[in-house]
Design an enzyme around this catalytic site. Structure first.
Site, PDB file in Angstrom:
ATOM      1  CB  CYS A  68      20.216 -21.132  34.606  1.00 28.69           C
ATOM      2  SG  CYS A  68      18.712 -20.236  34.203  1.00 28.69           S
ATOM      3  CB  CYS A  72      21.011 -16.153  28.541  1.00 27.14           C
ATOM      4  SG  CYS A  72      19.387 -16.228  29.316  1.00 27.14           S
ATOM      5  CB  CYS A  75      24.166 -16.439  31.131  1.00 23.84           C
ATOM      6  SG  CYS A  75      24.131 -16.647  32.935  1.00 23.84           S
ATOM      7  CB  CYS A 112      21.301  -6.856  44.040  1.00 22.28           C
ATOM      8  SG  CYS A 112      20.398  -7.594  42.668  1.00 22.28           S
ATOM      9  CB  CYS A 143      17.885  -5.186  44.427  1.00 24.57           C
ATOM     10  SG  CYS A 143      17.746  -5.510  42.651  1.00 24.57           S
ATOM     11  CB  CYS A 203      16.340  -2.811  38.771  1.00 27.21           C
ATOM     12  SG  CYS A 203      18.077  -2.929  38.281  1.00 27.21           S
ATOM     13  NE  ARG A 275      23.262  -0.575  40.136  1.00 30.18           N
ATOM     14  CZ  ARG A 275      21.968  -0.902  40.133  1.00 30.18           C
ATOM     15  NH1 ARG A 275      21.529  -1.863  39.371  1.00 30.18           N
ATOM     16  NH2 ARG A 275      21.122  -0.279  40.908  1.00 30.18           N
TER      17      ARG A 275
HETATM   18  N1  SAM Z   1      18.182 -15.603  35.980  1.00 31.61           N
HETATM   19  C1  SAM Z   1      17.713 -14.300  36.170  1.00 31.61           C
HETATM   20  C2  SAM Z   1      17.507 -13.538  34.879  1.00 31.61           C
HETATM   21  O1  SAM Z   1      18.099 -13.871  33.889  1.00 31.61           O
HETATM   22  O2  SAM Z   1      16.753 -12.578  34.906  1.00 31.61           O
HETATM   23  C3  SAM Z   1      18.598 -13.456  37.093  1.00 31.61           C
HETATM   24  C4  SAM Z   1      20.087 -13.609  37.001  1.00 31.61           C
HETATM   25  S1  SAM Z   1      20.842 -13.141  35.454  1.00 31.61           S
HETATM   26  C5  SAM Z   1      22.479 -13.672  35.664  1.00 31.61           C
HETATM   27  C6  SAM Z   1      20.875 -11.368  35.538  1.00 31.61           C
HETATM   28  C7  SAM Z   1      21.471 -10.582  34.424  1.00 31.61           C
HETATM   29  O3  SAM Z   1      22.884 -10.706  34.416  1.00 31.61           O
HETATM   30  C8  SAM Z   1      21.107 -10.961  33.009  1.00 31.61           C
HETATM   31  O4  SAM Z   1      19.861 -10.483  32.632  1.00 31.61           O
HETATM   32  C9  SAM Z   1      22.198 -10.284  32.209  1.00 31.61           C
HETATM   33  O5  SAM Z   1      21.809  -8.983  31.854  1.00 31.61           O
HETATM   34  C10 SAM Z   1      23.357 -10.226  33.190  1.00 31.61           C
HETATM   35  N2  SAM Z   1      24.486 -11.047  32.734  1.00 31.61           N
HETATM   36  C11 SAM Z   1      24.587 -12.388  32.780  1.00 31.61           C
HETATM   37  N3  SAM Z   1      25.755 -12.810  32.255  1.00 31.61           N
HETATM   38  C12 SAM Z   1      26.418 -11.696  31.860  1.00 31.61           C
HETATM   39  C13 SAM Z   1      27.675 -11.470  31.223  1.00 31.61           C
HETATM   40  N4  SAM Z   1      28.474 -12.474  30.891  1.00 31.61           N
HETATM   41  N5  SAM Z   1      28.045 -10.201  30.965  1.00 31.61           N
HETATM   42  C14 SAM Z   1      27.228  -9.165  31.309  1.00 31.61           C
HETATM   43  N6  SAM Z   1      26.032  -9.319  31.908  1.00 31.61           N
HETATM   44  C15 SAM Z   1      25.627 -10.568  32.177  1.00 31.61           C
HETATM   45  C1  DTB Z   2      22.778  -6.747  36.076  1.00 30.76           C
HETATM   46  O1  DTB Z   2      22.286  -6.012  35.186  1.00 30.76           O
HETATM   47  N1  DTB Z   2      24.041  -7.149  36.081  1.00 30.76           N
HETATM   48  C2  DTB Z   2      24.279  -8.028  37.217  1.00 30.76           C
HETATM   49  C3  DTB Z   2      22.922  -7.981  37.969  1.00 30.76           C
HETATM   50  N2  DTB Z   2      22.097  -7.211  37.097  1.00 30.76           N
HETATM   51  C4  DTB Z   2      22.288  -9.211  38.426  1.00 30.76           C
HETATM   52  C5  DTB Z   2      24.780  -9.359  36.836  1.00 30.76           C
HETATM   53  C6  DTB Z   2      26.058  -9.333  36.025  1.00 30.76           C
HETATM   54  C7  DTB Z   2      26.509 -10.737  35.821  1.00 30.76           C
HETATM   55  C8  DTB Z   2      27.845 -10.840  35.146  1.00 30.76           C
HETATM   56  C9  DTB Z   2      28.261 -12.237  34.940  1.00 30.76           C
HETATM   57  C10 DTB Z   2      28.444 -13.044  36.178  1.00 30.76           C
HETATM   58  O2  DTB Z   2      29.098 -12.572  37.151  1.00 30.76           O
HETATM   59  O3  DTB Z   2      27.994 -14.191  36.215  1.00 30.76           O
HETATM   60 FE1  SF4 Z   3      19.673 -18.253  33.578  1.00 31.10          FE
HETATM   61 FE2  SF4 Z   3      21.816 -16.785  33.159  1.00 31.10          FE
HETATM   62 FE3  SF4 Z   3      19.760 -16.560  31.522  1.00 31.10          FE
HETATM   63 FE4  SF4 Z   3      19.565 -15.640  34.079  1.00 31.10          FE
HETATM   64  S1  SF4 Z   3      20.896 -14.870  32.468  1.00 31.10           S
HETATM   65  S2  SF4 Z   3      18.049 -16.842  32.939  1.00 31.10           S
HETATM   66  S3  SF4 Z   3      20.860 -17.147  35.101  1.00 31.10           S
HETATM   67  S4  SF4 Z   3      21.009 -18.415  31.813  1.00 31.10           S
END
Ligand code: SAM
Ligand code: DTB
Ligand code: SF4
Length: 332
Positions: A68, A72, A75, A112, A143, A203, A275
């Protein structure tokens, strides 16, 4: 006398109207209530709006993993970090249908689809539309979480039958820049506005345990609760600390502070599905039970979140049995 004690400690349950926004200070004050008072208030509100023994089950599938272009800090899928997540191509529609059927058979009512995109391209959208239609065709709620969207894309998703769009605010506006530099808070709000305008359910939630202070945690809840209307679904994630991400060494939050966050979300957003999201694998049954008492009534269900683990279906079934809880879909 016991009855007097109950009277003495009974908190006033404040219900706010849409025109009366929550101040950050009011929300911070909720966080600071004695634990029992906070839980009592949350439970009263929960029981006014929901069956407290029912839990909605959503299964996640990563339809496009890794690589990506956003940075973030939490992530593992960001190309800026080296968390060992491979940059894979998008799944085929047939693979998504197979996973959705399996989720449905295991008892999930919502599916989702998540993608590691800043925003989807025109070509990406063509596949996603097919996926949404196919999953909807199975009779599941749909979703998706695909990053930022423009008006045309929200329209396409709504026409395909998307029920919910997940787009998290993640933290307060004041703390956002410490976590993400490749987009700003307003970008998130703009996409949420478009999703709402197109007529889909919103959501949106956040992550706790990223080093935010209490005011910043309250600031996130204020942002969510003051949306008019507030989101129908509010995921509260406990940071999953992944090696190779900038937040891998973040200090663990006290589990009771996580429970408090759930309770405050329930009080400020009475009719939302709150959730209990990422972080459950690391959580004891006892802490999860407290989260349900605090007003959580939805979980991610299935062994995998996006790139990290989630409790096994058997563990969740056993937990629900132990607590006398049942899937929302079983009673509807
Ligand atoms: N790329 C899109 C975005 O950021 O909106 C969708 C996928 S992103 C992985 C969705 C959500 O996963 C993020 O907004 C964040 O809240 C959650 N997330 C990602 N990494 C995480 C982590 N290590 N622990 C908890 N939540 C996480
Ligand atoms: C949300 O609030 N939590 C989910 C879903 N929406 C997409 C994602 C959690 C991701 C946790 C880290 C991972 O598995 O990569
Ligand atoms: Fe990309 Fe992860 Fe950020 Fe979603 S949360 S925009 S997948 S870096």
């Amino acid at each position: 006398m016991q009855t007097q004690a109950i009277k003495l400690y009974r908190p006033s349950v404040e219900t706010k109207s849409a025109e009366q926004p929550w101040s950050v200070a009011e929300i911070e004050a909720l966080f600071k209530l004695p634990f029992a008072d906070l839980m009592y208030q949350a439970q009263q509100i929960h029981r006014e709006h929901f069956d407290p023994n029912s839990v909605q089950l959503s299964t996640l599938l990563s339809i496009k993993t890794g690589g990506c272009s956003e940075d973030c800090g939490y992530c593992p899928q960001s190309a800026f970090h080296d968390a060992g997540v491979e940059n894979r191509k998008m799944l085929e529609v047939s693979e998504v249908i197979k996973a959705a059927k399996a989720a449905q058979e295991a008892g999930a009512d919502r599916f989702c689809m998540g993608a590691a995109w800043r925003e989807p391209s025109k070509e990406d959208m063509e596949s996603v539309v097919e996926m949404v239609k196919a999953v909807r065709g199975l009779g599941m709620e749909t979703c998706a979480t695909l990053g930022m969207l423009n008006d045309e894309q929200t329209e396409q998703l709504r026409e395909a039958g998307l029920d919910y769009y997940n787009h998290n605010l993640d933290t307060s506006p004041e703390f956002y820049g410490d976590i993400i530099s490749t987009r700003d808070y307003q970008d998130r709000l703009d996409t949420l506005e478009r999703v709402r305008k197109a007529g889909m359910h919103v959501c949106s939630g956040g992550i706790v345990g990223m080093g935010e202070n209490l005011t910043q945690r309250a600031g996130l809840v204020a942002q969510l609760a003051n949306m008019n209307p507030y989101p129908e679904s509010v995921p509260i994630n406990n940071l999953v600390k992944v090696e190779g991400t900038p937040l891998a060494q973040a200090e663990e939050i006290d589990p009771l502070d996580f429970v408090r966050t759930i309770a405050v979300a329930r009080i400020t957003m009475p009719t939302a599905r709150v959730r209990l999201s990422a972080g459950r694998q690391q959580m004891s049954d006892a802490v999860q039970a407290l989260c349900f008492l605090a007003g959580a009534n939805s979980i991610f269900y299935g062994e995998q979140l996006l790139t990290t683990g989630n409790p096994e279906v058997e563990r969740d079934r056993a937990l629900m049995d132990k607590l006398g809880m049942y899937p929302f879909a079983d009673k509807h």
